[in-house]
Structure formats: C-alpha cells, structure tokens
Write a protein that holds these residues in place. Sequence first.
Motif, PDB file in Angstrom:
ATOM      1  N   LEU A   1     -23.690 -18.994 -50.601  1.00 19.73           N
ATOM      2  CA  LEU A   1     -24.034 -20.252 -50.310  1.00 19.73           C
ATOM      3  C   LEU A   1     -24.970 -20.176 -48.965  1.00 19.73           C
ATOM      4  O   LEU A   1     -25.619 -20.993 -48.880  1.00 19.73           O
ATOM      5  N   LEU A   2     -24.602 -19.172 -47.877  1.00 18.28           N
ATOM      6  CA  LEU A   2     -25.474 -19.086 -46.831  1.00 18.28           C
ATOM      7  C   LEU A   2     -25.985 -17.717 -46.766  1.00 18.28           C
ATOM      8  O   LEU A   2     -25.150 -16.767 -47.332  1.00 18.28           O
ATOM      9  N   PRO A   3     -27.230 -17.449 -46.373  1.00 18.86           N
ATOM     10  CA  PRO A   3     -27.720 -16.064 -46.280  1.00 18.86           C
ATOM     11  C   PRO A   3     -27.177 -15.203 -45.322  1.00 18.86           C
ATOM     12  O   PRO A   3     -26.364 -15.906 -44.543  1.00 18.86           O
ATOM     13  N   ALA A   4     -26.942 -13.971 -45.311  1.00 18.45           N
ATOM     14  CA  ALA A   4     -26.380 -13.199 -44.144  1.00 18.45           C
ATOM     15  C   ALA A   4     -26.879 -13.326 -42.733  1.00 18.45           C
ATOM     16  O   ALA A   4     -28.211 -13.747 -42.869  1.00 18.45           O
ATOM     17  N   PHE A   5     -26.202 -13.565 -41.975  1.00 16.13           N
ATOM     18  CA  PHE A   5     -26.718 -13.714 -40.624  1.00 16.13           C
ATOM     19  C   PHE A   5     -27.332 -12.462 -39.963  1.00 16.13           C
ATOM     20  O   PHE A   5     -26.688 -11.224 -40.497  1.00 16.13           O
ATOM     21  N   THR A   6     -28.326 -12.372 -39.333  1.00 18.03           N
ATOM     22  CA  THR A   6     -28.986 -11.309 -38.775  1.00 18.03           C
ATOM     23  C   THR A   6     -29.014 -11.587 -37.222  1.00 18.03           C
ATOM     24  O   THR A   6     -28.998 -12.657 -36.551  1.00 18.03           O
TER      25      THR A   6
ATOM     26  N   GLY B   1     -41.920 -25.382 -45.234  1.00 21.58           N
ATOM     27  CA  GLY B   1     -42.440 -23.959 -44.942  1.00 21.58           C
ATOM     28  C   GLY B   1     -41.336 -23.168 -43.913  1.00 21.58           C
ATOM     29  O   GLY B   1     -41.960 -22.263 -43.392  1.00 21.58           O
ATOM     30  N   VAL B   2     -40.246 -23.755 -43.747  1.00 24.10           N
ATOM     31  CA  VAL B   2     -39.627 -22.966 -42.942  1.00 24.10           C
ATOM     32  C   VAL B   2     -38.859 -21.831 -43.679  1.00 24.10           C
ATOM     33  O   VAL B   2     -38.430 -21.940 -44.669  1.00 24.10           O
ATOM     34  N   GLN B   3     -38.914 -20.570 -42.797  1.00 27.86           N
ATOM     35  CA  GLN B   3     -38.418 -19.559 -43.729  1.00 27.86           C
ATOM     36  C   GLN B   3     -37.238 -18.743 -42.791  1.00 27.86           C
ATOM     37  O   GLN B   3     -36.432 -18.029 -43.132  1.00 27.86           O
ATOM     38  N   THR B   4     -36.933 -19.254 -41.648  1.00 29.76           N
ATOM     39  CA  THR B   4     -36.124 -18.631 -40.625  1.00 29.76           C
ATOM     40  C   THR B   4     -35.467 -19.611 -39.789  1.00 29.76           C
ATOM     41  O   THR B   4     -36.030 -20.526 -39.219  1.00 29.76           O
ATOM     42  N   PHE B   5     -34.155 -19.733 -39.567  1.00 25.78           N
ATOM     43  CA  PHE B   5     -33.412 -20.461 -38.632  1.00 25.78           C
ATOM     44  C   PHE B   5     -33.132 -19.384 -37.367  1.00 25.78           C
ATOM     45  O   PHE B   5     -32.488 -18.584 -37.732  1.00 25.78           O
ATOM     46  N   ASN B   6     -33.680 -19.971 -36.224  1.00 25.00           N
ATOM     47  CA  ASN B   6     -33.033 -18.980 -34.961  1.00 25.00           C
ATOM     48  C   ASN B   6     -32.013 -20.073 -34.295  1.00 25.00           C
ATOM     49  O   ASN B   6     -32.247 -21.041 -33.816  1.00 25.00           O
TER      50      ASN B   6
ATOM     51  N   THR C   1     -17.500 -16.953 -37.109  1.00 31.51           N
ATOM     52  CA  THR C   1     -16.099 -17.247 -37.500  1.00 31.51           C
ATOM     53  C   THR C   1     -15.765 -18.265 -38.098  1.00 31.51           C
ATOM     54  O   THR C   1     -15.037 -18.417 -39.064  1.00 31.51           O
ATOM     55  N   LEU C   2     -16.449 -19.508 -37.937  1.00 33.79           N
ATOM     56  CA  LEU C   2     -16.203 -20.767 -38.531  1.00 33.79           C
ATOM     57  C   LEU C   2     -16.565 -20.587 -39.938  1.00 33.79           C
ATOM     58  O   LEU C   2     -16.003 -20.981 -41.028  1.00 33.79           O
ATOM     59  N   VAL C   3     -17.722 -19.822 -40.425  1.00 35.48           N
ATOM     60  CA  VAL C   3     -17.925 -19.769 -41.750  1.00 35.48           C
ATOM     61  C   VAL C   3     -16.995 -19.053 -42.308  1.00 35.48           C
ATOM     62  O   VAL C   3     -16.739 -19.146 -43.543  1.00 35.48           O
ATOM     63  N   LYS C   4     -16.470 -17.707 -41.733  1.00 33.56           N
ATOM     64  CA  LYS C   4     -15.520 -16.844 -42.458  1.00 33.56           C
ATOM     65  C   LYS C   4     -14.242 -17.827 -42.672  1.00 33.56           C
ATOM     66  O   LYS C   4     -13.108 -17.622 -43.765  1.00 33.56           O
ATOM     67  N   LEU C   5     -13.739 -18.774 -41.758  1.00 30.44           N
ATOM     68  CA  LEU C   5     -12.619 -19.425 -41.850  1.00 30.44           C
ATOM     69  C   LEU C   5     -12.785 -20.517 -43.114  1.00 30.44           C
ATOM     70  O   LEU C   5     -11.775 -20.691 -43.699  1.00 30.44           O
ATOM     71  N   TYR C   6     -13.940 -20.637 -43.471  1.00 28.60           N
ATOM     72  CA  TYR C   6     -13.939 -21.819 -44.491  1.00 28.60           C
ATOM     73  C   TYR C   6     -14.098 -20.938 -45.847  1.00 28.60           C
ATOM     74  O   TYR C   6     -14.043 -21.773 -46.811  1.00 28.60           O
ATOM     75  N   ASN C   7     -14.207 -19.877 -45.720  1.00 32.42           N
ATOM     76  CA  ASN C   7     -14.178 -18.962 -46.835  1.00 32.42           C
ATOM     77  C   ASN C   7     -15.233 -19.431 -47.922  1.00 32.42           C
ATOM     78  O   ASN C   7     -14.968 -19.640 -49.302  1.00 32.42           O
ATOM     79  N   LEU C   8     -16.378 -19.644 -47.474  1.00 28.46           N
ATOM     80  CA  LEU C   8     -17.668 -20.079 -48.382  1.00 28.46           C
ATOM     81  C   LEU C   8     -17.628 -19.185 -49.609  1.00 28.46           C
ATOM     82  O   LEU C   8     -17.863 -18.020 -49.202  1.00 28.46           O
TER      83      LEU C   8
ATOM     84  N   LEU D   1     -33.970 -18.437 -46.851  1.00 28.61           N
ATOM     85  CA  LEU D   1     -33.905 -18.834 -45.535  1.00 28.61           C
ATOM     86  C   LEU D   1     -33.074 -17.576 -44.915  1.00 28.61           C
ATOM     87  O   LEU D   1     -32.239 -17.154 -45.429  1.00 28.61           O
ATOM     88  N   ALA D   2     -33.617 -17.126 -43.734  1.00 29.57           N
ATOM     89  CA  ALA D   2     -32.952 -16.090 -42.947  1.00 29.57           C
ATOM     90  C   ALA D   2     -32.312 -17.014 -41.681  1.00 29.57           C
ATOM     91  O   ALA D   2     -32.947 -17.698 -41.179  1.00 29.57           O
ATOM     92  N   LEU D   3     -30.897 -16.482 -41.385  1.00 29.60           N
ATOM     93  CA  LEU D   3     -30.394 -16.983 -40.449  1.00 29.60           C
ATOM     94  C   LEU D   3     -30.147 -16.075 -39.062  1.00 29.60           C
ATOM     95  O   LEU D   3     -29.695 -14.904 -39.128  1.00 29.60           O
ATOM     96  N   GLN D   4     -30.969 -16.406 -38.108  1.00 29.47           N
ATOM     97  CA  GLN D   4     -31.014 -15.428 -36.994  1.00 29.47           C
ATOM     98  C   GLN D   4     -30.051 -15.786 -35.690  1.00 29.47           C
ATOM     99  O   GLN D   4     -30.315 -17.126 -35.260  1.00 29.47           O
ATOM    100  N   GLY D   5     -29.526 -14.961 -35.034  1.00 29.27           N
ATOM    101  CA  GLY D   5     -28.958 -15.252 -33.831  1.00 29.27           C
ATOM    102  C   GLY D   5     -27.618 -16.450 -33.737  1.00 29.27           C
ATOM    103  O   GLY D   5     -27.265 -16.974 -32.743  1.00 29.27           O
ATOM    104  N   ALA D   6     -26.907 -16.243 -34.854  1.00 24.72           N
ATOM    105  CA  ALA D   6     -25.753 -16.878 -34.897  1.00 24.72           C
ATOM    106  C   ALA D   6     -24.531 -16.348 -34.012  1.00 24.72           C
ATOM    107  O   ALA D   6     -24.359 -15.316 -33.888  1.00 24.72           O
ATOM    108  N   SER D   7     -23.754 -17.119 -33.298  1.00 26.57           N
ATOM    109  CA  SER D   7     -22.914 -16.809 -32.467  1.00 26.57           C
ATOM    110  C   SER D   7     -21.828 -16.453 -33.018  1.00 26.57           C
ATOM    111  O   SER D   7     -21.587 -16.660 -34.265  1.00 26.57           O
ATOM    112  N   ASP D   8     -20.898 -15.717 -32.399  1.00 24.73           N
ATOM    113  CA  ASP D   8     -19.624 -15.111 -33.109  1.00 24.73           C
ATOM    114  C   ASP D   8     -18.803 -16.570 -33.607  1.00 24.73           C
ATOM    115  O   ASP D   8     -18.139 -16.056 -34.526  1.00 24.73           O
ATOM    116  N   LYS D   9     -18.789 -17.497 -32.751  1.00 20.53           N
ATOM    117  CA  LYS D   9     -18.060 -18.670 -33.127  1.00 20.53           C
ATOM    118  C   LYS D   9     -18.460 -19.043 -34.545  1.00 20.53           C
ATOM    119  O   LYS D   9     -17.651 -19.566 -35.419  1.00 20.53           O
ATOM    120  N   LEU D  10     -19.713 -19.410 -34.471  1.00 22.55           N
ATOM    121  CA  LEU D  10     -20.482 -19.892 -35.799  1.00 22.55           C
ATOM    122  C   LEU D  10     -19.900 -18.823 -37.118  1.00 22.55           C
ATOM    123  O   LEU D  10     -19.455 -19.480 -38.212  1.00 22.55           O
TER     124      LEU D  10
END
Length: 100
Positions: free
Chosen positions: A93-98, A37-42, A82-89, A71-80
Amino acid sequence: MEQLRWKREGSTLVLAGELDGDTVQSLWQERAQVMAGVQTFNLARLTRVDTAGLALLIHLVDLARKQGGELALQGASDKLQTLVKLYNLPDGLLPAFTSQ
C-alpha cells in the motif's frame, strides 16, 4: 500548530511542518498539480503526522501510481513508521521507507 508547507525540488516533493487533520486540506486541494511528475516524497521535515496525514500520504502514493509512477518515501520519522506499523497496512500500500 505548525502549518504544512511543501515545495518541489526536481521530482521530489519536500513536505515540512504538520501533516494532520488541521492541515491536510490545503495539500488535498492542490494534489493533482503538486503530484505531477513527483517520484519521491522527502518527509524528513515533517514534525507531526496523524491518521489524516497518513491517509493523505496513502492517497498521494495511489495517485502517483495511477499516473504511471512509483513513489519513494524518504526521511520518515520513527513515529510515522510506527504509526504505519500500528495500522497493519497491507503490503504494497505504501512503498518501503528509505533513510535518505
């Protein structure tokens, strides 16, 4: 090392602490129960995420999609982010960060 903690707030899963190779095992073992039932990760309370943590996030997003949800991804740090961008996923694969 700060332990990984999580709690449910309605349909939101709040993750806190470190999500890394040393801490992902506990969430991995309970993923089916935790994700029901999870729809959002904080992610705002995560202090560290490494490649193992990112891999777990990708798996949990996939699990949510297989359960029929997006799933929505909320509150991701700049470091996270950046890590996602560096992996060029691949796109999608992941929803947009909000920011919320």
